[in-house]
Design a protein around this motif. Structure first.
Motif, PDB file in Angstrom:
ATOM      1  N   HIS A   1      -7.965   5.192  -6.818  1.00  0.00           N
ATOM      2  CA  HIS A   1      -7.150   6.113  -7.409  1.00  0.00           C
ATOM      3  C   HIS A   1      -5.631   5.538  -7.143  1.00  0.00           C
ATOM      4  N   VAL A   2      -4.902   5.128  -8.410  1.00  0.00           N
ATOM      5  CA  VAL A   2      -3.818   4.326  -8.452  1.00  0.00           C
ATOM      6  C   VAL A   2      -2.581   5.451  -8.477  1.00  0.00           C
ATOM      7  N   LYS A   3      -1.882   5.886  -7.128  1.00  0.00           N
ATOM      8  CA  LYS A   3      -0.772   6.798  -6.999  1.00  0.00           C
ATOM      9  C   LYS A   3       0.538   6.577  -7.875  1.00  0.00           C
ATOM     10  N   ASP A   4       0.658   5.327  -7.670  1.00  0.00           N
ATOM     11  CA  ASP A   4       1.965   4.491  -8.341  1.00  0.00           C
ATOM     12  C   ASP A   4       1.800   3.298  -8.163  1.00  0.00           C
ATOM     13  N   SER A   5       2.971   2.440  -8.784  1.00  0.00           N
ATOM     14  CA  SER A   5       2.760   1.067  -8.856  1.00  0.00           C
ATOM     15  C   SER A   5       2.716   0.433  -7.539  1.00  0.00           C
ATOM     16  N   ASN A   6       3.187   1.114  -6.152  1.00  0.00           N
ATOM     17  CA  ASN A   6       3.100   0.737  -4.830  1.00  0.00           C
ATOM     18  C   ASN A   6       1.667   1.139  -4.151  1.00  0.00           C
ATOM     19  N   THR A   7       0.932   2.099  -4.674  1.00  0.00           N
ATOM     20  CA  THR A   7       0.136   2.811  -3.686  1.00  0.00           C
ATOM     21  C   THR A   7      -1.081   3.172  -4.260  1.00  0.00           C
ATOM     22  N   LEU A   8      -2.019   2.842  -3.451  1.00  0.00           N
ATOM     23  CA  LEU A   8      -3.416   3.368  -3.841  1.00  0.00           C
ATOM     24  C   LEU A   8      -4.250   4.031  -2.939  1.00  0.00           C
ATOM     25  N   GLU A   9      -5.078   4.816  -3.302  1.00  0.00           N
ATOM     26  CA  GLU A   9      -5.869   5.730  -2.440  1.00  0.00           C
ATOM     27  C   GLU A   9      -7.443   5.225  -2.885  1.00  0.00           C
ATOM     28  N   VAL A  10      -8.166   4.894  -1.734  1.00  0.00           N
ATOM     29  CA  VAL A  10      -9.562   4.367  -1.949  1.00  0.00           C
ATOM     30  C   VAL A  10     -10.436   5.317  -1.234  1.00  0.00           C
ATOM     31  N   ALA A  11     -11.368   5.902  -1.744  1.00  0.00           N
ATOM     32  CA  ALA A  11     -12.558   6.687  -1.417  1.00  0.00           C
ATOM     33  C   ALA A  11     -13.812   5.640  -1.178  1.00  0.00           C
ATOM     34  N   PHE A  12     -14.565   5.792  -0.222  1.00  0.00           N
ATOM     35  CA  PHE A  12     -15.674   4.953  -0.150  1.00  0.00           C
ATOM     36  C   PHE A  12     -17.094   5.525  -0.603  1.00  0.00           C
ATOM     37  N   SER A  13     -16.982   6.909  -1.237  1.00  0.00           N
ATOM     38  CA  SER A  13     -18.077   7.481  -1.498  1.00  0.00           C
ATOM     39  C   SER A  13     -17.866   8.658  -2.644  1.00  0.00           C
ATOM     40  N   GLU A  14     -18.531   9.362  -2.991  1.00  0.00           N
ATOM     41  CA  GLU A  14     -18.287  10.567  -3.906  1.00  0.00           C
ATOM     42  C   GLU A  14     -17.366  11.510  -3.446  1.00  0.00           C
ATOM     43  N   GLU A  15     -17.387  11.799  -2.276  1.00  0.00           N
ATOM     44  CA  GLU A  15     -16.478  12.573  -1.289  1.00  0.00           C
ATOM     45  C   GLU A  15     -14.939  12.022  -1.176  1.00  0.00           C
ATOM     46  N   LYS A  16     -14.003  12.840  -1.236  1.00  0.00           N
ATOM     47  CA  LYS A  16     -12.565  12.470  -1.525  1.00  0.00           C
ATOM     48  C   LYS A  16     -12.088  12.454  -0.087  1.00  0.00           C
ATOM     49  N   TYR A  17     -12.877  12.358   0.870  1.00  0.00           N
ATOM     50  CA  TYR A  17     -12.395  12.158   2.361  1.00  0.00           C
ATOM     51  C   TYR A  17     -13.611  11.703   3.096  1.00  0.00           C
ATOM     52  N   PRO A  18     -13.140  10.261   3.938  1.00  0.00           N
ATOM     53  CA  PRO A  18     -11.777   9.888   4.022  1.00  0.00           C
ATOM     54  C   PRO A  18     -11.391   9.039   3.070  1.00  0.00           C
ATOM     55  N   VAL A  19     -10.009   8.889   3.099  1.00  0.00           N
ATOM     56  CA  VAL A  19      -9.334   8.032   2.035  1.00  0.00           C
ATOM     57  C   VAL A  19      -8.599   6.842   2.789  1.00  0.00           C
ATOM     58  N   LEU A  20      -8.716   5.958   2.441  1.00  0.00           N
ATOM     59  CA  LEU A  20      -8.070   4.741   2.741  1.00  0.00           C
ATOM     60  C   LEU A  20      -6.657   4.636   1.922  1.00  0.00           C
ATOM     61  N   GLY A  21      -5.450   5.087   2.371  1.00  0.00           N
ATOM     62  CA  GLY A  21      -4.237   4.465   1.928  1.00  0.00           C
ATOM     63  C   GLY A  21      -3.710   3.267   1.863  1.00  0.00           C
ATOM     64  N   ILE A  22      -3.239   2.793   0.922  1.00  0.00           N
ATOM     65  CA  ILE A  22      -2.801   1.329   0.866  1.00  0.00           C
ATOM     66  C   ILE A  22      -1.674   1.370  -0.044  1.00  0.00           C
ATOM     67  N   ASN A  23      -0.556   0.588   0.509  1.00  0.00           N
ATOM     68  CA  ASN A  23       0.806   0.558   0.068  1.00  0.00           C
ATOM     69  C   ASN A  23       1.579  -0.833   0.239  1.00  0.00           C
ATOM     70  N   ILE A  24       2.017  -1.270  -0.841  1.00  0.00           N
ATOM     71  CA  ILE A  24       2.617  -2.714  -1.019  1.00  0.00           C
ATOM     72  C   ILE A  24       3.904  -2.493  -1.009  1.00  0.00           C
ATOM     73  N   GLN A  25       4.945  -3.341  -0.328  1.00  0.00           N
ATOM     74  CA  GLN A  25       6.263  -3.225  -0.464  1.00  0.00           C
ATOM     75  C   GLN A  25       6.767  -4.984  -0.582  1.00  0.00           C
ATOM     76  N   CYS A  26       7.543  -5.137  -1.396  1.00  0.00           N
ATOM     77  CA  CYS A  26       8.300  -6.437  -1.502  1.00  0.00           C
ATOM     78  C   CYS A  26       9.795  -6.071  -0.883  1.00  0.00           C
ATOM     79  N   PHE A  27      10.269  -7.257  -0.073  1.00  0.00           N
ATOM     80  CA  PHE A  27      11.500  -7.055   0.452  1.00  0.00           C
ATOM     81  C   PHE A  27      12.023  -8.420   0.840  1.00  0.00           C
ATOM     82  N   ASP A  28      13.446  -8.566   0.881  1.00  0.00           N
ATOM     83  CA  ASP A  28      14.123  -9.689   1.052  1.00  0.00           C
ATOM     84  C   ASP A  28      14.892  -9.573   2.441  1.00  0.00           C
TER      85      ASP A  28
END
Length: 333
Positions: free
Chosen positions: A33-60
């Motif tokens: 599930h793409v929450k926004d351009s920076n964030t994903l939520e990944v489930a490893f089965s049909e169940e919604k839990y547990p969910v792996l949260g992934i966030n990317i950030q660019c910075f200088d």
């Protein structure tokens, strides 16, 4: 020579983040599930839990210039037992903590693109600290290292890396004072260019070297009737009537009025209108009115910034800076 895809990459879902700033691969059966351009939520089965949260950030960050500082940036708690690994200009770390009877697994990948561009991806997975939950989580924890190992970062600066540089430059810009028409004091970044119209009634302030982004500043005066009764001279009432007049034929959202002092006001909103050349296109602008009420007149300074970028973050970075600048501006007459 072009690298061959691994078997894992061939058989799995490919997800590109922030315009190919980073590429990730997940098992085919994952629900992503793409929450926004920076964030994903990944489930490893049909169940919604547990969910792996992934966030990317660019910075200088020009100060993050050695491995010791990078290590401290990645792990700000020295009491945590962690592992730090480096492969070229990519740093990997992971650790587990217990928070409120729940376990939290954190994985971080930091990509360093010389001389001062960084991308960080954070993976987070939580579960109850119990044997039952452990049976579900253990297979996922075994898969995570392979998922993380296949993460690929763009070898060149992406648009979002450029925006990270813009964010840093706007946040750290040296400000210079401008007193436009001896009426409005405005502190803007030194590199921004103020250009007055020939009739001197308005000014364009160019915010980048290519003049792709600019905002318009204009001044107005409304003379007041000296014979008006006290109610008609009430500053709040005058400003209320003025706002109704200037917005009556405009489609506006997110309107807000702030009062500073006895007769100083700041009114702002988002205005939307159809494009003159394309009826299917809507143009959005943010408009601010700095207003000051005097005995004999109302002084109005308007600021207009059109949200021209197709990338929301780019508009937001400039808007954030303009909110600061206009919020601290002062009518000086």
């Amino acid at each position: 020579m072009r690298k061959k895809k691994t078997e894992f990459q061939e058989k799995n879902k490919k997800i590109e983040l922030l315009d190919s700033t980073a590429t990730l691969f997940f098992p085919e059966y994952c629900n992503i599930h793409v929450k926004d351009s920076n964030t994903l939520e990944v489930a490893f089965s049909e169940e919604k839990y547990p969910v792996l949260g992934i966030n990317i950030q660019c910075f200088d960050n020009p100060k993050l210039n050695n491995e010791s500082k990078i290590k401290k940036f990645l792990i700000d708690d020295e009491g945590i037992n962690f592992r730090l690994e480096r492969k070229g200009d990519v740093f990997y770390t992971n650790y587990e903590v217990i928070v409120d009877k729940e376990k939290l697994a954190i994985y971080k990948i930091l990509s360093f693109l010389k001389p001062r561009t960084f991308r960080i991806i954070r993976f987070a997975l939580t579960w109850p600290d119990s044997q039952e939950a452990k049976k579900v989580i253990d297979p996922i924890l075994k898969k995570l290292p392979k998922i993380i190992d296949t993460v690929k970062f763009n070898a060149y600066k992406s648009k979002y890396d450029e925006l990270a540089s813009l964010d840093y430059n706007l946040s750290n810009a040296k400000l210079v004072s401008n007193n436009l028409w001896n009426t409005i004091k405005l502190r803007v970044p030194l590199k921004w260019k103020v250009e007055f119209a020939k009739d001197n009634e308005y000014a364009n302030v160019y915010m980048d070297l290519k003049a792709n982004f600019a905002f318009l500043v204009e001044r107005f005066f409304v003379n007041l009737n000296n014979k008006a009764n006290n109610n008609e001279k009430n500053p709040d009432k005058l400003v209320e009537n003025l706002i109704q007049e200037i917005t009556k034929e405009v489609n506006i959202t997110n309107a807000k009025l702030k009062k500073a002092g006895k007769s100083n006001y700041l009114f702002y909103f988002i205005a939307s209108e159809k494009d003159l050349n394309d009826s299917n296109k809507i143009n959005n602008s943010k408009i601010w009115y700095r207003i000051k009420v005097f005995e004999d007149k109302i002084v109005i300074i308007s600021f207009v910034f059109q949200l021209t970028s197709n990338i929301q973050l780019e508009n937001e970075l400039y808007l954030s800076k303009l909110d600061q600048i206009i919020g601290s501006s002062e009518i000086s007459v």
